[in-house]
Scaffold this motif. Structure first.
Motif, PDB file in Angstrom:
ATOM      1  N   LYS A  88      60.330  11.672 -17.089  1.00  0.00           N
ATOM      2  CA  LYS A  88      60.425  10.347 -16.874  1.00  0.00           C
ATOM      3  C   LYS A  88      59.974   9.465 -15.540  1.00  0.00           C
ATOM      4  O   LYS A  88      61.351   9.429 -14.394  1.00  0.00           O
ATOM      5  CB  LYS A  88      61.404   9.902 -17.477  1.00  0.00           C
ATOM      6  CG  LYS A  88      61.502  10.394 -19.622  1.00  0.00           C
ATOM      7  CD  LYS A  88      61.955   8.821 -20.371  1.00  0.00           C
ATOM      8  CE  LYS A  88      61.765   9.490 -21.325  1.00  0.00           C
ATOM      9  NZ  LYS A  88      59.899   9.712 -22.220  1.00  0.00           N
ATOM     10  N   THR A 105      51.358   4.447  -6.779  1.00  0.00           N
ATOM     11  CA  THR A 105      51.632   3.736  -8.032  1.00  0.00           C
ATOM     12  C   THR A 105      51.401   4.509  -9.751  1.00  0.00           C
ATOM     13  O   THR A 105      51.114   5.919  -9.170  1.00  0.00           O
ATOM     14  CB  THR A 105      50.081   3.005  -8.430  1.00  0.00           C
ATOM     15  OG1 THR A 105      50.033   1.987  -9.658  1.00  0.00           O
ATOM     16  CG2 THR A 105      48.503   4.262  -8.849  1.00  0.00           C
ATOM     17  N   ASN A 106      51.861   4.128  -9.915  1.00  0.00           N
ATOM     18  CA  ASN A 106      52.386   4.843 -12.107  1.00  0.00           C
ATOM     19  C   ASN A 106      51.401   4.783 -12.491  1.00  0.00           C
ATOM     20  O   ASN A 106      51.111   5.031 -14.111  1.00  0.00           O
ATOM     21  CB  ASN A 106      53.873   4.608 -12.530  1.00  0.00           C
ATOM     22  CG  ASN A 106      54.591   5.618 -11.971  1.00  0.00           C
ATOM     23  OD1 ASN A 106      54.519   6.675 -11.598  1.00  0.00           O
ATOM     24  ND2 ASN A 106      55.723   4.550 -11.959  1.00  0.00           N
ATOM     25  N   PRO A 151      57.822   4.835  -7.393  1.00  0.00           N
ATOM     26  CA  PRO A 151      57.660   3.787  -8.102  1.00  0.00           C
ATOM     27  C   PRO A 151      58.372   4.162  -9.481  1.00  0.00           C
ATOM     28  O   PRO A 151      58.170   4.758 -10.149  1.00  0.00           O
ATOM     29  CB  PRO A 151      55.700   3.261  -8.577  1.00  0.00           C
ATOM     30  CG  PRO A 151      55.058   4.499  -8.360  1.00  0.00           C
ATOM     31  CD  PRO A 151      56.038   5.130  -7.229  1.00  0.00           C
ATOM     32  N   ASP A 152      58.873   3.051  -9.697  1.00  0.00           N
ATOM     33  CA  ASP A 152      60.770   3.278 -10.614  1.00  0.00           C
ATOM     34  C   ASP A 152      59.387   2.712 -12.641  1.00  0.00           C
ATOM     35  O   ASP A 152      60.247   3.362 -13.314  1.00  0.00           O
ATOM     36  CB  ASP A 152      61.277   2.961 -10.597  1.00  0.00           C
ATOM     37  CG  ASP A 152      61.451   1.426 -10.477  1.00  0.00           C
ATOM     38  OD1 ASP A 152      60.437   0.727 -10.566  1.00  0.00           O
ATOM     39  OD2 ASP A 152      62.024   1.197 -10.159  1.00  0.00           O
ATOM     40  N   LYS A 153      58.515   1.916 -12.530  1.00  0.00           N
ATOM     41  CA  LYS A 153      57.998   1.613 -13.445  1.00  0.00           C
ATOM     42  C   LYS A 153      57.197   2.287 -14.086  1.00  0.00           C
ATOM     43  O   LYS A 153      56.286   2.534 -13.513  1.00  0.00           O
ATOM     44  CB  LYS A 153      57.834   0.078 -13.229  1.00  0.00           C
ATOM     45  CG  LYS A 153      58.630  -0.731 -12.886  1.00  0.00           C
ATOM     46  CD  LYS A 153      58.554  -2.808 -12.659  1.00  0.00           C
ATOM     47  CE  LYS A 153      59.682  -3.498 -12.429  1.00  0.00           C
ATOM     48  NZ  LYS A 153      59.092  -4.612 -12.200  1.00  0.00           N
ATOM     49  N   PRO A 154      57.127   2.558 -15.350  1.00  0.00           N
ATOM     50  CA  PRO A 154      55.466   3.833 -15.909  1.00  0.00           C
ATOM     51  C   PRO A 154      53.896   2.608 -15.587  1.00  0.00           C
ATOM     52  O   PRO A 154      54.901   0.639 -15.649  1.00  0.00           O
ATOM     53  CB  PRO A 154      56.267   2.868 -17.915  1.00  0.00           C
ATOM     54  CG  PRO A 154      57.444   3.322 -17.383  1.00  0.00           C
ATOM     55  CD  PRO A 154      57.739   2.082 -16.441  1.00  0.00           C
ATOM     56  N   THR A 205      61.377   6.901 -15.140  1.00  0.00           N
ATOM     57  CA  THR A 205      62.616   5.651 -14.285  1.00  0.00           C
ATOM     58  C   THR A 205      63.653   6.680 -15.254  1.00  0.00           C
ATOM     59  O   THR A 205      64.748   5.788 -14.542  1.00  0.00           O
ATOM     60  CB  THR A 205      62.657   5.129 -16.201  1.00  0.00           C
ATOM     61  OG1 THR A 205      62.657   6.155 -17.028  1.00  0.00           O
ATOM     62  CG2 THR A 205      61.398   4.239 -16.318  1.00  0.00           C
ATOM     63  N   GLU A 233      66.272   7.979 -11.886  1.00  0.00           N
ATOM     64  CA  GLU A 233      66.233   8.698 -11.114  1.00  0.00           C
ATOM     65  C   GLU A 233      66.566   9.298 -10.311  1.00  0.00           C
ATOM     66  O   GLU A 233      66.072   9.843  -9.358  1.00  0.00           O
ATOM     67  CB  GLU A 233      67.061   7.261 -10.359  1.00  0.00           C
ATOM     68  CG  GLU A 233      67.647   7.446  -9.094  1.00  0.00           C
ATOM     69  CD  GLU A 233      68.975   5.986  -8.825  1.00  0.00           C
ATOM     70  OE1 GLU A 233      69.156   5.808  -7.818  1.00  0.00           O
ATOM     71  OE2 GLU A 233      69.624   5.643  -9.549  1.00  0.00           O
ATOM     72  N   ASP A 285      49.297  -1.845  -7.715  1.00  0.00           N
ATOM     73  CA  ASP A 285      49.499  -1.577  -9.034  1.00  0.00           C
ATOM     74  C   ASP A 285      48.176  -1.780  -9.410  1.00  0.00           C
ATOM     75  O   ASP A 285      47.754  -2.321 -10.891  1.00  0.00           O
ATOM     76  CB  ASP A 285      50.181  -2.164 -10.191  1.00  0.00           C
ATOM     77  CG  ASP A 285      51.820  -1.539  -9.964  1.00  0.00           C
ATOM     78  OD1 ASP A 285      52.735  -1.750 -10.789  1.00  0.00           O
ATOM     79  OD2 ASP A 285      51.886   0.031  -9.310  1.00  0.00           O
ATOM     80  N   ASP A 333      53.817   7.306 -17.290  1.00  0.00           N
ATOM     81  CA  ASP A 333      55.338   7.029 -17.186  1.00  0.00           C
ATOM     82  C   ASP A 333      56.139   8.760 -17.062  1.00  0.00           C
ATOM     83  O   ASP A 333      57.069   7.991 -17.169  1.00  0.00           O
ATOM     84  CB  ASP A 333      55.855   6.148 -18.973  1.00  0.00           C
ATOM     85  CG  ASP A 333      55.387   7.622 -20.005  1.00  0.00           C
ATOM     86  OD1 ASP A 333      54.249   8.299 -19.918  1.00  0.00           O
ATOM     87  OD2 ASP A 333      55.343   7.298 -20.773  1.00  0.00           O
ATOM     88  N   ARG A 335      63.147  11.554  -9.913  1.00  0.00           N
ATOM     89  CA  ARG A 335      62.368  10.435  -8.292  1.00  0.00           C
ATOM     90  C   ARG A 335      62.823  11.191  -7.426  1.00  0.00           C
ATOM     91  O   ARG A 335      61.984  10.994  -6.316  1.00  0.00           O
ATOM     92  CB  ARG A 335      62.322   9.052  -9.260  1.00  0.00           C
ATOM     93  CG  ARG A 335      61.829   8.415  -9.968  1.00  0.00           C
ATOM     94  CD  ARG A 335      61.392   6.341  -9.540  1.00  0.00           C
ATOM     95  NE  ARG A 335      62.389   6.208  -8.771  1.00  0.00           N
ATOM     96  CZ  ARG A 335      63.556   5.620  -9.746  1.00  0.00           C
ATOM     97  NH1 ARG A 335      63.413   6.031 -11.357  1.00  0.00           N
ATOM     98  NH2 ARG A 335      64.420   4.567  -9.746  1.00  0.00           N
TER      99      ARG A 335
END
Lengths: 326, 687
Positions: free
Chosen positions: B352, B125-126, B372-375, B354, B356, B97, B345, B359
């Motif tokens: 999204k 990375t998001n 990666p799971d975070k915006p 976020t 799952e 990040d 995001d 993803r």
């Protein structure tokens, strides 16, 4: 006289490609009708004026006219083959005649004539307008003409270059109903022409007030399409590209509808107001050119009306002038 | 002579034309498509000149690497190795990040998708975003909240069918000319009632039934005031509200206090102007709202968008031909860049990060895990993160943030703080001056792919010419970088292959296949290959189910004029230039029309300052000062000045405020406090 069916026309044009750079109306991939090479799409001679002015072949939108390196200059190479262009309407031929005159009087534009002089211009007329409507017969002002009688194209050669082409046409000579077609052509009532003349008179006697031009200017978004589309617009700008000390001199179409067209280095601009530019576009062809050349230099091809996003092409403006001030 | 049918590289209208190529393979002209439903043989000034920059001698032709402080020519292998190595080193040292990727609204869908994939699948990375952050991120957030989908609800053809059009914050004839002309023609030919809400006297205002010259930044108050009148006079669509919306009572309660008297005080409008506008809109059906950055580029940009959505729902003008809420996207593929997930995001299709399930789907297709799971960071947040030392590397495709982002001095500081910057572009720019590696890219005339227009229509971009020198397709560059790092998932054979992957991963694009777009104009959502596309959204129900009213309260802009900074500065674009001018300032005719930075100010303000027309002056804000040519005009109202942001010689964004909308993170380009003074004792003013 010789006459060709549509299929024979296609074969004939193909037969010319060895000797000439042949351009003809074709349907492009999305249906746009354009003047192109035969392999660009289905031949589409019927349909009236093509969307883009045909004489841009001699005066392209963007043209490298010479290269300079140090003290040496190299003019752009001329065409390998002479052009054979079919698809001019009678109006297009009149436009071409004017542009030829423009580029040869007082000065001779050799870049233009390097292509123009060798070219063969073929008009198309007769019953081959949009939806089969009658197109005016040119009767000259071109090298040859193909007059469609509803089933065949009757060949009329007017110049030596045209006769040379005619001689290449291999088909039986038949008697043709050319006189009937000419009568039909002569009987076409051109209301737009009458309106054009009347509008020109009104403009020349200064009967059109500034407020009218302000209304027109309000609708103008300066897209310059009217000039791009107009076969008798001849204005251009010049710029130089420096490519590693080789200067490439380019000329490109300009537009009197742009503020920068007549803006001086000081910032003073004789055409600095929108309404003055809107007025100039019409005035130039109906008044100024009339005084210079003895005739109006709009030949009613209709392209500026087609390309104007807000419907203020010259035909529309003329109608409005006559309606309000005639 | 060769013709290649392609899509205009400028605004989001999506005009189509043929690029003409001469026998030497050079692009040398434009011929408008006569059959395309938008173009119809017509183009704007930028479209007619869209060929010219392609051949400009300034084109980047070879990779450049900074050595001993100077950018020097290199070759692809060295440049790719350098990029891959340095990004990997930084990622390993500081974490994934610490990297940021700026995608581009000017490149194709396929290339935006590829950069998104590079960021997420290769560098994990998001932190990816693009310049929608600076223009219509408020739209994405606002309309998604109200309707469930953050895109234009109708089609451009609907402009011709509306009985009333409210144009707010859009200089349509300059920014989207062939949409603006449709509005003009509808007014003239059909008697459509046009309401223009803009402090500037834009061309459309000459055709307006009423022109509301409200103060910049007071749009919420104006819209709430209009709704107040509509409700008070019983002009709301009660059936639509009852059957298709929720939260109406809260809206009603909120707008109740926005009486004409209150709104007049806030906006500077006369009470009767507000009432008249309300009656015109409320009594017309179908009625349409058209807007652009005039309402999005505010610290309350999302609120402005939600207010537009409120008004449309209140009057039942959604899901109908001639109605809708219609944001006009400023760039050719900004809609597409959003759709492709070039956002921190979401993946493509607004799925999204976020989620799952989403993803897992992408992990499976991309053969990487975990994603990666975070915006990630937005583009505007990334600037601050760089300034704070949290961001260490930045990879930029087709953007010029030094010139386009607010508060340029802050951006310069941020970029100066980065350890590594890659810029991939077609021309050198203000931003390449900061780059450690510059990669030469193909322009639109030299590549295949797709763009998505403002009306959600996906159209092909076709290669007309070879690129100059060693310039390369953007997506191929990403592929090479990925290969260096051991990832083969970007080894595409063609843009069509990328689009097929997009089809497989993106439900709303599933039917927009390479085969179909050759012959069809398809507007997403297009869920399968038999689906005809969706010209109008939210017909039977909203994407989220019911349309949601939001009770929006007026909030003033972050920085307003005061004694020291008495003028309100607004920034935007002019007709002849496009964003930072990278392309248009290399087009002779376009650059000739507007060659110098200028500032529009009202004659009253000019008189107070003592300025003459075309006189150079100094424009300043708390963040900096620049020199510009005064243009005295009643286009602006007293107290408000306007500057275009195209000119590096007088960069308007030296002046702008980088205060952000808390939700969309868009900067407040349209309002900040400024001052103008004469230049004294400096001799001849030469810019």
């Amino acid at each position: 006289m010789k006459a060709l069916t549509s299929a024979e026309m296609k074969s004939f044009l193909k037969s010319l490609t060895g000797e000439y750079d042949v351009r003809a109306p074709v349907r492009l991939e999305d249906g746009t009708r354009a003047l192109g090479h035969l392999d660009e799409g289905r031949l589409a001679i019927e349909g009236g004026p093509i969307a883009r002015k045909p004489n841009d072949i001699f005066f392209p939108q963007f043209d490298v006219i010479l290269n300079a390196k140090g003290n040496k200059f190299k003019v752009a190479d001329s065409l390998q083959k002479p052009l054979f262009v079919i698809g001019f309407t009678a109006e297009d031929c009149e436009c071409l005649e004017f542009v030829d005159k423009f580029y040869s009087e007082n000065f001779r534009d050799e870049i233009y004539f390097a292509k123009r002089d060798k070219a063969v211009i073929a008009a198309v007329s007769g019953k081959c307008g949009k939806d089969g409507e009658m197109l005016k017969i040119a009767g000259g002002k071109c090298d040859l003409e193909f007059i469609y009688d509803g089933s065949k194209y009757i060949v009329c050669a007017y110049t030596l270059k045209g006769k040379k082409i005619e001689e290449k046409i291999k088909c039986e000579e038949k008697s043709a109903k050319i006189d009937e077609l000419k009568k039909l052509s002569d009987s076409i009532h051109n209301e737009d022409l009458e309106i054009l003349k009347k509008a020109g008179e009104l403009i020349r006697k200064n009967a059109v007030p500034d407020d009218f031009w302000k209304e027109i200017a309000n609708r103008c978004i300066s897209c310059t399409a009217c000039n791009i589309a107009c076969p008798t617009c001849t204005c251009f700008d010049v710029c130089d590209h420096d490519r590693e000390r080789v200067i490439e001199r380019i000329r490109m179409w300009d537009s009197c509808q742009l503020d920068g067209f007549m803006r001086e280095a000081s910032g003073h601009n004789p055409l600095g107001e929108e309404y003055l530019r809107a007025r100039r576009r019409i005035h130039h062809k109906l008044a100024a050119d009339y005084e210079r050349w003895g005739h109006i230099t709009c030949f009613l091809c209709g392209r500026c009306d087609d390309v104007c996003p807000t419907n203020i092409g010259i035909k529309s403006v003329n109608r409005e002038i006559v309606k309000r001030f005639g | 002579m060769k013709r290649t049918l392609t899509t205009c590289p400028y605004c989001g209208t999506g005009c189509r034309f043929y690029l003409l190529t001469d026998d030497m393979g050079k692009v040398c002209g434009v011929e408008a498509s006569t059959e395309h439903h938008i173009s119809r043989g017509q183009l704007c000034i930028k479209g007619w000149n869209a060929y010219e920059f392609v051949n400009h001698p300034d084109r980047l032709t070879t990779p450049l690497i900074r050595k001993n402080g100077k950018l020097v020519p290199s070759y692809w292998q060295e440049a790719i190795d350098c990029v891959a190595k340095r990004l990997k080193e930084i990622s390993e040292k500081y974490g994934s990040d610490s990297l940021m990727f700026f995608s581009s609204a000017k490149t194709t869908n396929e290339e935006n998708f590829a950069m998104m994939k590079l960021a997420r699948a290769v560098f994990r990375t998001n932190n990816i975003d693009h310049c929608a952050r600076l223009c219509h991120s408020s739209t994405v957030a606002g309309l998604a909240a109200s309707f469930g989908s953050g895109a234009m609800t109708n089609s451009i053809s609907c402009m011709e069918k509306a009985k009333c059009i409210l144009v707010i914050g859009s200089n349509t004839t300059e920014q989207h000319p062939l949409i603006g002309t449709r509005i003009i023609n509808n007014v003239i030919e059909n008697g459509c009632k046009l309401i223009v809400a803009d402090s500037r006297a834009i061309r459309l205002s000459r055709f307006a039934e009423i022109h509301l010259r409200h103060k910049n930044g007071t749009d919420v108050a104006l819209l709430n005031g209009i709704m107040n009148i509509i409700i008070k006079e019983g002009l709301e669509d009660k059936e639509f509200i009852s059957e298709r919306t929720e939260n109406y009572e809260e809206l009603k309660k909120t707008v109740e206090k926005y009486t004409p008297e209150i709104v007049s005080e806030i906006t500077g409008l006369k009470e009767e102007e507000i009432s008249e506008a309300a009656r015109i809109f409320g009594e017309s059906k179908p009625a349409m709202i058209v807007y652009a950055m005039g309402i999005t580029q505010h610290t309350h940009g999302v609120d402005n968008v939600k207010s537009c959505a409120n008004l449309a729902m209140l009057t039942g003008n959604l899901g109908v031909e001639g109605g809708g809420v219609n944001p006009l996207r400023g760039q050719n593929n900004v809609q597409g860049a959003c759709d492709m997930g070039a956002l921190p995001d979401v993946y493509s299709g607004y799925q999204k990060v976020t989620d799952e399930k989403v993803r897992k789907k992408f992990e499976k297709v991309w053969r990487v895990s975990p994603l990666p799971d975070k915006p990630g960071l937005t583009a505007t947040e990334a600037i601050s993160a760089a300034a704070e030392g949290k961001l260490k590397a930045l990879y930029i495709m087709g953007e010029n943030p030094i010139l386009s982002d607010a508060n340029q001095n802050h951006v310069r500081k941020a970029f100066g703080n980065l350890e590594f910057i890659v810029v991939q572009d077609i021309f050198p720019t203000s931003t390449t001056e900061f780059a450690d590696v510059v990669l030469p890219a193909c322009c639109y005339a030299e590549k295949d792919g797709t763009f998505t227009s403002t009306e959600r229509g996906v159209q092909a971009v076709n290669k007309a010419a070879n690129p100059p020198g060693n310039a390369m397709d953007d997506w191929k560059i990403f592929s090479e970088i990925a290969i260096r790092l051991g990832y083969n998932g970007l080894n595409y054979k063609s843009p069509s292959e990328i689009l097929e992957e997009i089809n497989s991963l993106t439900p709303s694009y599933a039917g927009i296949t390479p085969k179909r777009i050759k012959k069809e104009f398809l507007q997403w959502p297009c869920p399968d290959e038999n689906h005809p596309g969706t010209p109008i959204l939210h017909k039977e129900k909203f994407a989220r189910g019911r349309g949601k009213f939001h009770a929006v309260e007026f909030k003033p802009s972050a920085e307003l004029p005061d004694e020291k900074w008495p003028l309100l500065l607004s920034t935007g674009r002019c007709y002849f230039h496009f964003h930072t001018g990278t392309m248009t300032r290399r087009s002779k005719l376009l650059d000739r029309e507007e060659r110098f930075p200028y500032v529009e100010l009202h004659p009253d303000d000019a008189k107070k300052i003592g300025l003459a027309d075309r006189e150079y002056c100094l424009v300043s804000t708390r963040r900096g000062e620049i020199k510009a040519m005064a243009r005295i005009t009643d286009m602006v109202i007293p107290g408000i000045i306007f500057m275009p942001f195209h000119f590096f010689e007088g960069a308007a964004n030296v002046l702008t405020n980088n205060a952000l909308d808390p939700e969309s993170k868009i900067p407040e380009f349209k309002v900040c406090a400024a001052n103008i003074r004469k230049i004294e004792d400096e001799g001849i003013n030469i810019c």
